[in-house]
Design a protein around this motif. Structure first.
Motif: not given
Length: 596
Positions: A487, A496, A548
């Protein structure tokens, strides 16, 4: 079914453009292929981490043609404590051909990434631009992101003082317009304003040639007629707001906000609640003075009068603190109902930082005399600097000062470099080259890692050491996806990045602003309801304690001081690059989605 912003854009672009092969996009990667999704710099080490499946070979393939361009052997498998993954390392440091590539191990492929001499140029610009797009009391019509705000919180021009003391009466109306919104809400805090503006100024001071005019592509109406490079013009916007928060006795008001948290449907120009000026705090005042002192020496060559103004503002704070021996954090009932506290009941580290910056700027020995009087604290090994502990910044300022006491400076140097060496050892022992110890995966862990990288870059200015520079670069690799989650913790950077940052501007306007650094993994229970429930849902490795989601403010909110840590490192590694707005648009992972 929820459809991600990125998927919606890919579908839309496939319909409109006949292809999904836009620059900056790649198909989903294997979850065990951990790379810096932005890229790797020539002249430095280039490594990626691979979750072990027994394979021993890796290759680099051209992202466009699929052709193999480099082959190598993976390292031996080793268990990483924080992620609880068994990892192998792919080292392709010797490969220096510019281009866009993927890492391949067996049938697995990574996200794509660049290799080149200036791969961080666009992220550096985007990170600094995020401050412009976080301006309050400013009409914004940004051609890059599509962000449109008529004017956020015009009522700040007549904000009400929330309390009565010897200087003000409750209900007094003052103009405290300007400045940056602090984070995902619309509060404006002296504490984070001070440390953020200081780190940005120190980034300029370390590498002034890396900053130019026209670099930030200011939206129309936000740029002033000035000789300043764009970066200094942007920081000046914040400094001018901070000066409005200074009181007659030299102290500082603490923050500006409403009495209720605005809903996520409220954009800056539709949040019309009354705004108040809250509190006073000696630690945030000292931090403001340190920032003003830095500004004094940086702006003076461009504008002598402004440099003098900054110096006088810093000295007024010093005078106030000299008369105010005990720490103060004023809090009145109700003041935290719509904003964060940034409360600290001590202030010794911030007084040290102020004294050190004033000594470096003015050379006046009275500031060094104060530092000698608190030498027991001043010469201790620091921790990474943050809004509630700025000792490391004070030590760095003193180490850069001229005509310092040799004995005192030697002790400070030993403490500062000793901590830098501690950081490098942590990086070397971590499977991902991350600086975070287990107890540093807290709220704002991304900032914690980046700050330690920044300290290494500062240490390198004191005593050059290639390990310091490599260690700092390793934290950028962590930021941009070389971590156990694959991430990127920077909006709009890498394939990402965060899709749902805790950010009211993002959510209310539909414009996705790149360059915001989110908090990252937080393994400490109680951060927010979503994070707490996630940690209770089962065994979550420390390095994976991230969500997220919009409402996880303890893992997915950005703040200006988080972003400042990235801006410092990126400004070191990125050189100016000729680019235009279209280039910035193409580099963005998420084009704006207009809400209906």
């Amino acid at each position: 079914m929820m459809v991600s912003r990125k998927l919606r854009w890919l579908v839309l672009s496939g319909i409109l453009l006949g292809t999904c092969g836009l620059p900056g996009f790649s198909e989903a990667a294997d979850a065990g292929m951990h790379v810096d999704q932005v890229g790797y710099l020539n002249g430095y080490s280039k490594t990626a981490m691979v979750t072990d499946t027994g394979d021993t070979d890796f290759s680099l393939v051209d992202a466009k043609t699929g052709q193999t361009v480099y082959e190598g052997k993976l390292s031996a498998a080793k268990k990483d404590a924080m992620s609880e993954e068994t990892l192998r390392k792919a080292d392709f440091s010797s490969f220096n051909k510019e281009g866009t590539y993927k890492l391949r191990v067996g049938s697995r492929e990574s996200y794509d990434f660049e290799i080149g001499d200036n791969v961080y140029a666009v992220p550096a610009v985007e990170t600094w631009r995020s401050y412009t797009l976080s301006r309050s009391n400013t009409p914004i019509d940004d051609p890059v992101t599509g962000l449109k705000v008529k004017e956020g919180h015009a009522q700040d021009r007549q904000a009400q003082v929330y309390f009565t003391d010897k200087l003000n009466k409750k209900g007094d109306r003052l103009d405290v317009s300007g400045g940056w919104y602090d984070a995902g809400d619309y509060g404006k805090y002296v504490t984070t304003a001070a440390i953020s503006s200081a780190e940005l100024l120190l980034a300029y001071e370390a590498n002034p040639s890396h900053f130019t005019r026209g670099q930030l592509f200011f939206p129309k109406g936000t740029q002033e007629e000035t000789k300043l490079p764009d970066a200094l013009q942007e920081v000046q916007f914040e400094l001018d707001w901070m000066r409005k928060m200074q009181r007659k006795d030299g102290s500082m008001f603490h923050k500006v906000a409403g009495l209720a948290w605005p809903g996520f449907d409220k954009s800056p120009d539709t949040d019309t609640q009354e705004r108040y000026i809250f509190g006073s705090c000696t630690s945030s005042a000292a931090m403001s003075g340190a920032s003003f002192a830095i500004a004094s020496r940086i702006y003076a060559p461009f504008d002598k009068a402004y440099g003098e103004t900054m110096r006088k503002s810093a000295e007024r704070i010093w005078g106030y603190l000299a008369k105010t021996k005990n720490p103060i954090y004023r809090v009145d009932e109700g003041q935290e109902s719509g904003s964060g506290p940034y409360n600290k009941s001590t202030d010794i580290e911030e007084r040290i930082w102020l004294a050190a910056e004033l000594f470096r700027t003015t050379g006046d020995k009275k500031y060094e005399k104060y530092l000698q009087s608190v030498a027991d604290r001043f010469t201790q090994k620091p921790s990474f600097f943050t809004w509630d502990n700025t000792l490391a910044l004070g030590q760095f300022a003193y180490l850069k000062a001229q005509n310092a006491n040799p004995a005192l400076q030697a002790k400070v140097k030993a403490a500062f470099l000793g901590y830098a060496d501690d950081i490098t050892r942590k990086i070397e022992s971590d499977g991902f080259g991350c600086a975070l110890a287990k107890d540093e995966y807290t709220w704002a862990s991304t900032k914690n890692a980046l700050t330690q990288g920044d300290i290494l870059l500062m240490a390198n200015q004191i005593q050059p050491n290639a390990a310091y520079v490599e260690g700092a670069l390793s934290q950028l690799h962590y930021l941009f996806g070389r971590n156990s989650l694959d991430k990127s913790f920077a909006t709009g950077m890498g394939d990402n990045p965060p899709e749902h940052p805790h950010n009211r501007i993002h959510e209310s306007t539909g414009a996705y602003v790149p360059g915001l650094i989110v908090g990252g993994p937080n393994a400490v229970a109680g951060g927010d309801p979503d994070q707490t429930a996630y940690l209770k849902s089962g065994h979550i490795p420390v390095a994976k304690s991230y969500l997220d989601v919009l409402t996880s403010w303890s893992t997915n909110e950005y703040a200006i001081d988080y972003t400042g840590t990235a801006a410092y490192a990126l400004s070191y590694f990125a050189k100016p690059k000729a680019m235009n707005i279209d280039m910035l648009k193409l580099k963005r992972s998420y084009p704006p989605i207009t809400k209906k």
